[in-house]
Motif scaffolding. Structure first.
Motif, PDB file in Angstrom:
ATOM      1  N   PRO A   1       5.906  25.202   6.254  1.00  0.00           N
ATOM      2  CA  PRO A   1       5.098  24.132   5.644  1.00  0.00           C
ATOM      3  C   PRO A   1       5.870  23.436   4.524  1.00  0.00           C
ATOM      4  N   PHE A   2       5.791  22.093   4.537  1.00  0.00           N
ATOM      5  CA  PHE A   2       6.542  21.266   3.584  1.00  0.00           C
ATOM      6  C   PHE A   2       5.536  20.452   2.783  1.00  0.00           C
ATOM      7  N   TYR A   3       5.345  20.826   1.521  1.00  0.00           N
ATOM      8  CA  TYR A   3       4.337  20.178   0.668  1.00  0.00           C
ATOM      9  C   TYR A   3       4.998  19.321  -0.399  1.00  0.00           C
ATOM     10  N   VAL A   4       4.305  18.264  -0.738  1.00  0.00           N
ATOM     11  CA  VAL A   4       4.745  17.382  -1.822  1.00  0.00           C
ATOM     12  C   VAL A   4       3.646  17.351  -2.876  1.00  0.00           C
ATOM     13  N   ALA A   5       4.037  17.636  -4.119  1.00  0.00           N
ATOM     14  CA  ALA A   5       3.069  17.646  -5.223  1.00  0.00           C
ATOM     15  C   ALA A   5       3.201  16.341  -5.998  1.00  0.00           C
ATOM     16  N   LEU A   6       2.091  15.655  -6.208  1.00  0.00           N
ATOM     17  CA  LEU A   6       2.167  14.370  -6.902  1.00  0.00           C
ATOM     18  C   LEU A   6       0.863  14.012  -7.599  1.00  0.00           C
ATOM     19  N   PRO A   7       0.980  13.450  -8.799  1.00  0.00           N
ATOM     20  CA  PRO A   7      -0.174  12.845  -9.452  1.00  0.00           C
ATOM     21  C   PRO A   7      -0.375  11.442  -8.875  1.00  0.00           C
ATOM     22  N   SER A   8      -1.579  10.933  -8.879  1.00  0.00           N
ATOM     23  CA  SER A   8      -1.870   9.667  -8.200  1.00  0.00           C
ATOM     24  C   SER A   8      -1.078   8.460  -8.725  1.00  0.00           C
ATOM     25  N   PRO A   9      -0.659   8.436 -10.004  1.00  0.00           N
ATOM     26  CA  PRO A   9       0.191   7.302 -10.404  1.00  0.00           C
ATOM     27  C   PRO A   9       1.521   7.230  -9.653  1.00  0.00           C
ATOM     28  N   THR A  10       1.855   8.280  -8.904  1.00  0.00           N
ATOM     29  CA  THR A  10       3.100   8.253  -8.134  1.00  0.00           C
ATOM     30  C   THR A  10       2.887   7.656  -6.742  1.00  0.00           C
ATOM     31  N   ILE A  11       1.650   7.307  -6.429  1.00  0.00           N
ATOM     32  CA  ILE A  11       1.387   6.654  -5.142  1.00  0.00           C
ATOM     33  C   ILE A  11       1.534   5.146  -5.318  1.00  0.00           C
ATOM     34  N   ASP A  12       2.364   4.549  -4.480  1.00  0.00           N
ATOM     35  CA  ASP A  12       2.521   3.091  -4.499  1.00  0.00           C
ATOM     36  C   ASP A  12       1.645   2.532  -3.376  1.00  0.00           C
ATOM     37  N   TRP A  13       0.456   2.035  -3.771  1.00  0.00           N
ATOM     38  CA  TRP A  13      -0.523   1.575  -2.775  1.00  0.00           C
ATOM     39  C   TRP A  13      -0.108   0.248  -2.153  1.00  0.00           C
ATOM     40  N   THR A  14       0.927  -0.383  -2.712  1.00  0.00           N
ATOM     41  CA  THR A  14       1.357  -1.695  -2.202  1.00  0.00           C
ATOM     42  C   THR A  14       2.399  -1.559  -1.094  1.00  0.00           C
ATOM     43  N   VAL A  15       2.830  -0.340  -0.836  1.00  0.00           N
ATOM     44  CA  VAL A  15       3.915  -0.115   0.117  1.00  0.00           C
ATOM     45  C   VAL A  15       3.454   0.832   1.223  1.00  0.00           C
ATOM     46  N   GLY A  16       3.800   0.502   2.463  1.00  0.00           N
ATOM     47  CA  GLY A  16       3.450   1.381   3.588  1.00  0.00           C
ATOM     48  C   GLY A  16       4.676   2.099   4.114  1.00  0.00           C
ATOM     49  N   ASP A  17       5.673   1.313   4.526  1.00  0.00           N
ATOM     50  CA  ASP A  17       6.883   1.857   5.144  1.00  0.00           C
ATOM     51  C   ASP A  17       7.920   2.186   4.074  1.00  0.00           C
ATOM     52  N   GLY A  18       8.007   3.435   3.706  1.00  0.00           N
ATOM     53  CA  GLY A  18       8.897   3.832   2.609  1.00  0.00           C
ATOM     54  C   GLY A  18      10.346   3.525   2.888  1.00  0.00           C
ATOM     55  N   LEU A  19      10.764   3.759   4.123  1.00  0.00           N
ATOM     56  CA  LEU A  19      12.177   3.549   4.465  1.00  0.00           C
ATOM     57  C   LEU A  19      12.561   2.084   4.292  1.00  0.00           C
ATOM     58  N   ALA A  20      11.642   1.208   4.649  1.00  0.00           N
ATOM     59  CA  ALA A  20      11.945  -0.232   4.605  1.00  0.00           C
ATOM     60  C   ALA A  20      11.726  -0.827   3.224  1.00  0.00           C
ATOM     61  N   GLU A  21      10.791  -0.252   2.444  1.00  0.00           N
ATOM     62  CA  GLU A  21      10.345  -0.979   1.250  1.00  0.00           C
ATOM     63  C   GLU A  21      10.681  -0.338  -0.090  1.00  0.00           C
ATOM     64  N   ILE A  22      11.038   0.936  -0.130  1.00  0.00           N
ATOM     65  CA  ILE A  22      11.287   1.561  -1.440  1.00  0.00           C
ATOM     66  C   ILE A  22      12.747   1.339  -1.852  1.00  0.00           C
ATOM     67  N   PRO A  23      12.999   0.761  -3.017  1.00  0.00           N
ATOM     68  CA  PRO A  23      14.381   0.580  -3.485  1.00  0.00           C
ATOM     69  C   PRO A  23      14.992   1.922  -3.862  1.00  0.00           C
ATOM     70  N   ILE A  24      16.160   2.199  -3.277  1.00  0.00           N
ATOM     71  CA  ILE A  24      16.832   3.479  -3.560  1.00  0.00           C
ATOM     72  C   ILE A  24      17.891   3.241  -4.626  1.00  0.00           C
ATOM     73  N   GLU A  25      17.762   3.938  -5.729  1.00  0.00           N
ATOM     74  CA  GLU A  25      18.717   3.799  -6.833  1.00  0.00           C
ATOM     75  C   GLU A  25      20.102   4.273  -6.408  1.00  0.00           C
ATOM     76  N   GLU A  26      21.082   3.419  -6.609  1.00  0.00           N
ATOM     77  CA  GLU A  26      22.492   3.796  -6.397  1.00  0.00           C
ATOM     78  C   GLU A  26      23.083   4.065  -7.784  1.00  0.00           C
TER      79      GLU A  26
END
Ligand SMILES: CSC[C@H]1O[C@H](OP(=O)(O)O)[C@H](O)[C@@H]1O
Length: 364
Positions: A271-296
């Protein structure tokens, strides 16, 4: 949490009622250093250069940065400028934008003369809220650990793997991924934590291991590439990690290497769980791979490693040829299909739009 016999948060308002003090995490585990941040520029540097890090803590630090700005210039223009300056420090953790948006929403309607005091009150509230959210995450995650323990022989250890640092050092207190672990230890459940070192900045080796040792949690440091091997051999009962941004569809952006852990967990029915408080949810984004900016981040973080020399000096050493360029994407995205559950302050949600809507119907 306690450091020795004294309780600390990772950030707190100074006695002057304007500056903030932080645990400067760059020097852990070798030195416990407190730094006072007295300007917005200092706050920005502390976030950008990871004196403080971890999605919730980044957000709280930025909230205090807005308050600090209001003491100097509480105009709408200054409110917009400090939003931009602090938002530009790091692009991935959504808590940064959430906190800046929340401070601006809260302050904009207020008369200029009231903004500074109100800003500190709101920043303090956001810090306190983070502690409460993380404690609730701990309670909800504890139920999972108890369930796993109940299915093992009495007294048999629950082996947990975690990646990076989603501990109390990544938040104001308790942590997210570590909160259920701390509560399990308090409840007397035998747990053991495999701590991924988490190259290149070694947040696991330097921060999570320090946290576990500080709280008497049995743990073993492993290289990032050992997790799959351990899962293949039945040595891991669950994986629990944090996140810097989780999408409305349940995709999870977290420290680089998390995706590989999730793949290994799926392949071994761990089992692979992710722990998060709700401010960590980005309700404006669906596809994480396409839409989340990855810090370089700088390749130097890959080529150069901090440590303590035999003579006790904290120094950097080069681990690759001078001429070798290094790439350093700081995060990756784990698709929702690989996530067993999202441990939030309200309960464990399925990693899907439906699952998150059921947990947060007001976001419908
Ligand atoms: C509780 S959020 C912790 C999250 O933040 C870390 O990133 P960084 O150390 O670069 O700020 C890592 O992704 C952790 O899972």
């Amino acid at each position: 949490m306690n450091v020795g016999d004294r309780h600390y948060r990772t950030i707190w308002l100074s006695d002057d009622g304007r500056s903030v003090e932080i645990i400067d995490q760059r020097w852990l585990p070798h030195e416990f250093r407190i730094e006072k941040l007295v300007t917005v520029a200092g706050i920005a540097t502390a976030i950008r250069d990871m004196w403080v890090r971890g999605a919730p803590l980044i957000g709280v630090t930025a909230a205090y940065g807005v308050a600090m700005q209001m003491t100097d210039d509480a105009s709408d223009e200054a409110l917009d400028t400090v939003w931009e300056v602090l938002h530009d420090t790091r692009p991935t953790a959504i808590n940064l934008r959430w906190a800046l948006d929340e401070m601006r929403r809260f302050l904009r309607p207020l008369p200029l003369g009231e903004r500074a005091a109100a800003a500190y009150r709101r920043a303090n509230e956001i810090a306190d809220e983070d502690v409460g959210l993380n404690r609730a995450i701990g309670e909800n995650g504890l139920a999972i650990i108890k369930d796993i323990a109940a299915r093992k022989q009495p007294g048999e250890t629950v082996n947990i793997l975690t990646h990076c640092n989603a501990g109390w050092l990544a938040t104001v207190d308790y942590g997210t991924a570590t909160s259920p672990i701390y509560l399990a230890v308090e409840a007397g459940i035998p747990v053991h934590v495999y701590v991924d070192e988490t190259r290149p900045r070694n947040q696991g080796a330097q921060l999570t291991a320090w946290e576990m040792a500080g709280h008497g949690v049995p743990h073993t440091l492993i290289v990032d590439n050992a997790g799959g091997h351990l899962m293949q051999r039945g040595a891991i009962d669950m994986v629990i990690v944090g996140t810097d941004r989780t999408t409305a569809d349940g995709d999870v952006c977290n420290k680089i290497g998390t995706y590989l852990k999730a793949l290994a967990a799926a392949d071994n029915d761990v089992p692979f769980y992710v722990a998060l408080p709700s401010p960590t949810i980005d309700w404006t984004v669906g596809d994480g791979l396409a839409e989340i900016p990855i810090e370089e981040r700088s390749g130097d973080e890959v080529s150069l490693v901090w440590g303590k020399t035999a003579s006790g000096e904290i120094a950097q050493v080069r681990v690759s040829p001078e001429a070798t360029p290094a790439a350093n994407p700081a995060f990756d995205v784990t698709p929702a299909r690989l996530v067993t559950g999202l441990i939030t302050e309200r309960g464990v949600a399925k990693a899907s739009r439906e699952g998150l809507k059921a947990m947060f119907p007001e976001r419908g």
